[in-house]
Write an enzyme that holds these catalytic residues in place. Structure first.
Site, mmCIF file in Angstrom:
data_model
loop_
_atom_site.group_PDB
_atom_site.id
_atom_site.type_symbol
_atom_site.label_atom_id
_atom_site.label_comp_id
_atom_site.label_asym_id
_atom_site.label_seq_id
_atom_site.Cartn_x
_atom_site.Cartn_y
_atom_site.Cartn_z
ATOM 1 N N LYS A 64 0.852 -1.184 0.000
ATOM 2 C CA LYS A 64 0.000 0.000 0.000
ATOM 3 C C LYS A 64 0.887 1.232 0.000
ATOM 4 O O LYS A 64 1.795 1.353 0.816
ATOM 5 C CB LYS A 64 -0.896 0.016 1.246
ATOM 6 C CG LYS A 64 -1.880 1.174 1.283
ATOM 7 C CD LYS A 64 -3.128 0.828 0.501
ATOM 8 C CE LYS A 64 -4.032 2.026 0.338
ATOM 9 N NZ LYS A 64 -3.551 3.003 -0.652
ATOM 10 N N GLN B 216 7.379 3.769 3.729
ATOM 11 C CA GLN B 216 5.962 3.418 3.773
ATOM 12 C C GLN B 216 5.736 2.120 4.532
ATOM 13 O O GLN B 216 4.733 1.967 5.239
ATOM 14 C CB GLN B 216 5.420 3.276 2.342
ATOM 15 C CG GLN B 216 3.906 3.214 2.244
ATOM 16 C CD GLN B 216 3.252 4.583 2.353
ATOM 17 O OE1 GLN B 216 3.771 5.552 1.835
ATOM 18 N NE2 GLN B 216 2.115 4.655 3.007
ATOM 19 N N LYS C 228 5.857 3.101 8.171
ATOM 20 C CA LYS C 228 4.731 4.000 8.445
ATOM 21 C C LYS C 228 3.441 3.194 8.580
ATOM 22 O O LYS C 228 2.684 3.363 9.549
ATOM 23 C CB LYS C 228 4.576 5.019 7.322
ATOM 24 C CG LYS C 228 3.371 5.944 7.483
ATOM 25 C CD LYS C 228 2.993 6.657 6.205
ATOM 26 C CE LYS C 228 4.086 7.521 5.673
ATOM 27 N NZ LYS C 228 3.665 8.307 4.503
ATOM 28 N N LYS D 25 5.453 1.764 -3.215
ATOM 29 C CA LYS D 25 5.392 3.118 -3.766
ATOM 30 C C LYS D 25 5.714 3.043 -5.256
ATOM 31 O O LYS D 25 6.441 2.155 -5.705
ATOM 32 C CB LYS D 25 6.411 4.029 -3.065
ATOM 33 C CG LYS D 25 6.045 5.491 -3.046
ATOM 34 C CD LYS D 25 5.022 5.803 -1.963
ATOM 35 C CE LYS D 25 4.747 7.305 -1.884
ATOM 36 N NZ LYS D 25 3.883 7.657 -0.763
ATOM 37 N N GLY E 137 -2.832 8.150 -4.409
ATOM 38 C CA GLY E 137 -2.263 9.360 -4.996
ATOM 39 C C GLY E 137 -1.025 9.818 -4.239
ATOM 40 O O GLY E 137 -0.676 9.304 -3.183
ATOM 41 N N ASP E 138 -0.348 10.793 -4.804
ATOM 42 C CA ASP E 138 0.832 11.396 -4.177
ATOM 43 C C ASP E 138 1.085 12.694 -4.948
ATOM 44 O O ASP E 138 0.181 13.209 -5.622
ATOM 45 C CB ASP E 138 2.033 10.444 -4.242
ATOM 46 C CG ASP E 138 3.147 10.823 -3.274
ATOM 47 O OD1 ASP E 138 3.097 10.367 -2.122
ATOM 48 O OD2 ASP E 138 4.053 11.581 -3.651
ATOM 49 N N THR F 70 -4.404 13.305 5.380
ATOM 50 C CA THR F 70 -2.995 13.502 5.729
ATOM 51 C C THR F 70 -2.811 14.802 6.507
ATOM 52 O O THR F 70 -2.123 14.839 7.535
ATOM 53 C CB THR F 70 -2.121 13.494 4.467
ATOM 54 O OG1 THR F 70 -2.336 12.284 3.744
ATOM 55 C CG2 THR F 70 -0.652 13.604 4.840
ATOM 56 N N ASN G 204 -2.584 19.926 -1.416
ATOM 57 C CA ASN G 204 -3.662 19.337 -0.638
ATOM 58 C C ASN G 204 -3.317 19.189 0.844
ATOM 59 O O ASN G 204 -4.109 19.538 1.723
ATOM 60 C CB ASN G 204 -4.011 17.963 -1.229
ATOM 61 C CG ASN G 204 -5.037 17.224 -0.415
ATOM 62 O OD1 ASN G 204 -6.144 17.685 -0.231
ATOM 63 N ND2 ASN G 204 -4.660 16.065 0.094
ATOM 64 N N SER H 47 -7.171 5.558 3.603
ATOM 65 C CA SER H 47 -7.164 4.730 2.398
ATOM 66 C C SER H 47 -7.642 3.315 2.696
ATOM 67 O O SER H 47 -8.376 2.709 1.921
ATOM 68 C CB SER H 47 -5.758 4.674 1.801
ATOM 69 O OG SER H 47 -5.417 5.862 1.138
#
Length: 451
Positions: free
Chosen positions: A90, A111, A114, A126, A165-166, A209, A240, A383
């Protein structure tokens, strides 16, 4: 155990000296988990570090597409599926001209830990492309996204790998990507998160976030008999995450006084006007320089006027610093200015925004520092809630999701602060976060055997 860690880091340097960001991330994590390794020497016997620093899979593929002038363009696509010990991969998808394998190895590694800080069963990954969406038409972005997904679809799924998204990938891009995934697979499932509400998206995902970072910050300050109320805050970024940090800071009684983009930064002593910022950056895609046309007393500093060795946004004296733009935007020279200005809290909101020497300086000078892998976990938390809603076809309302997000962020703070204290590093949230995330992944890997 220091020698063991050094040998692993030396191996990375020898094998891939060009992957500097990945080495930086690995150095941060491995050095800070030495207290845990010393209490668990069997990890060395099991070659756990040798295994955990290697991604399970790296994908790289060409992405040909046709621009509006009929010319054929070619970009590179990537997906680093780093670790699935505690759940399916993820992590976000980034479209930016400066990305490469190093970018996605470092982001996938971060990630992994995290995601392990949450109470949810998700692994780390990622990906993205060196495609630059800036200046492209909607049709060009659609054609590129469809070409990108025509290869990626073979490797993702709601129980395999779930991109989100990123940077450079928002709801528009997710919509084009998911549409092509659905066409190619004939499936409508939770294989992507961050979708618009009209087709499987979740309330609070867009805000998660930024909101999560502020929920974490408030819990952190509360634990030191303090609060965000009345605090002046420096925020970087103008996308964002920054939007929603600024919004939530106002709700908690703080005053965000800065924001930035790739060309410069704004200092507004009375507080950033969020509506104006959104109008300029999200609706009109204008430079922040335009902000001063409506806010005459605000000051705009172009990047060309920055000091050569510093990011001038951090020169503003504030109580709290919240970097929310990109990696390595706070270096040792910035750290010295931040400490000199009397800032009490540095709370990382983007991925690895502080360099290792800056983090070391903050900790040595008793700054209360919160690492990004803990602070910005809110996006992935929501998510997973989106994935759950996609699986059951039962959406949850905004209030329920916001409360879940708030509870999860508070729990992450409590967990990592407790484990830091347990290992003799009270208030060192870097050690706490890295040990907590590493421990969960390592224990899962051991129980699953050598695979």
């Amino acid at each position: 155990m220091q020698n063991y860690v050094n040998s692993i880091l030396d191996t990375i340097k020898q094998k891939e000296p060009y992957n500097t960001k990945f080495l930086e991330s690995a150095t941060d994590v491995l050095n800070s988990i030495i207290p845990y390794l010393e209490q668990n020497p069997k990890l060395k016997e099991l070659s756990l570090l040798e295994r955990i620093i290697e991604p399970e899979r790296i994908l790289m593929f060409r992405v040909p597409w046709v621009d509006d002038n009929g010319n054929i363009q070619v970009n590179r696509g990537y997906r680093v599926e780093f670790n699935s010990a505690i759940g399916p991969y993820k992590g976000g998808t980034r479209f930016h001209p400066n990305v490469n394998i190093d970018t996605f190895k470092f982001l996938g590694f971060e990630q992994t830990f995290k995601n392990a800080l949450t109470s949810l069963n998700i692994g780390g990954g990622k990906g993205g492309s060196d495609f630059n969406p800036k200046g492209k038409s909607d049709m060009e972005i659609m054609r590129f996204s469809q070409s990108f997904m025509s290869e990626l679809y073979r490797h993702i799924g709601d129980k395999t790998d779930i991109p989100a998204g990123d940077i450079g990938v928002g709801e528009r891009e997710i919509g084009y990507l998911f549409g092509m995934y659905k066409k190619l697979t004939n499936k409508f499932d939770g294989a992507m998160s961050g979708k618009p509400l009209e087709f499987g998206g979740s309330f609070c995902r867009l805000e998660a976030t930024g909101y999560g970072a502020v929920y974490f910050a408030e819990k952190m300050l509360n634990s030191h008999n303090d609060t965000l109320r009345g605090k002046k805050v420096a925020v970087s970024g103008a996308g964002n995450v920054a939007f929603h940090i600024i919004q939530k800071l106002y709700e908690y009684g703080a005053t965000p006084v800065t924001c930035s983009d790739s060309k410069g930064f704004i200092y507004d002593e009375d507080g950033i006007n969020l509506q104006l910022l959104i109008k300029l950056k999200q609706n009109s895609h204008e430079s922040l320089e335009k902000y001063t046309e409506s806010r005459k007393y605000a000051k705009y500093t172009p990047r060309s006027k920055f000091h050569k060795t510093r990011n001038d946004i951090w020169d503003i004296p504030v109580d709290v610093v919240m970097p929310a733009a990109t990696e390595n935007e706070v270096n040792i020279n910035d750290a010295k200015i931040i400490v000199k200005n009397g800032t009490k809290y540095v709370i990382e909101c983007s991925n690895m925004p502080s360099t290792p020497d800056a983090i070391k300086y903050f900790l040595e000078n008793k700054i209360l520092f919160a690492p990004s892998k803990a602070v910005n976990a809110g996006g992935v938390v929501t998510s997973v809630y989106e994935m759950s809603q996609n699986a059951t076809f039962e959406p949850l309302n905004r209030e329920i999701l916001d409360e879940k997000l708030k509870a999860e962020m508070k729990k992450i703070y409590v967990d990592i602060s407790q484990i830091a204290k347990e290992y003799g590093y009270e208030d060192n949230l870097v050690v706490g976060a890295n040990i907590k995330g590493f421990k969960r992944v390592a224990e899962a890997m051991i129980k699953q055997g050598v695979i």
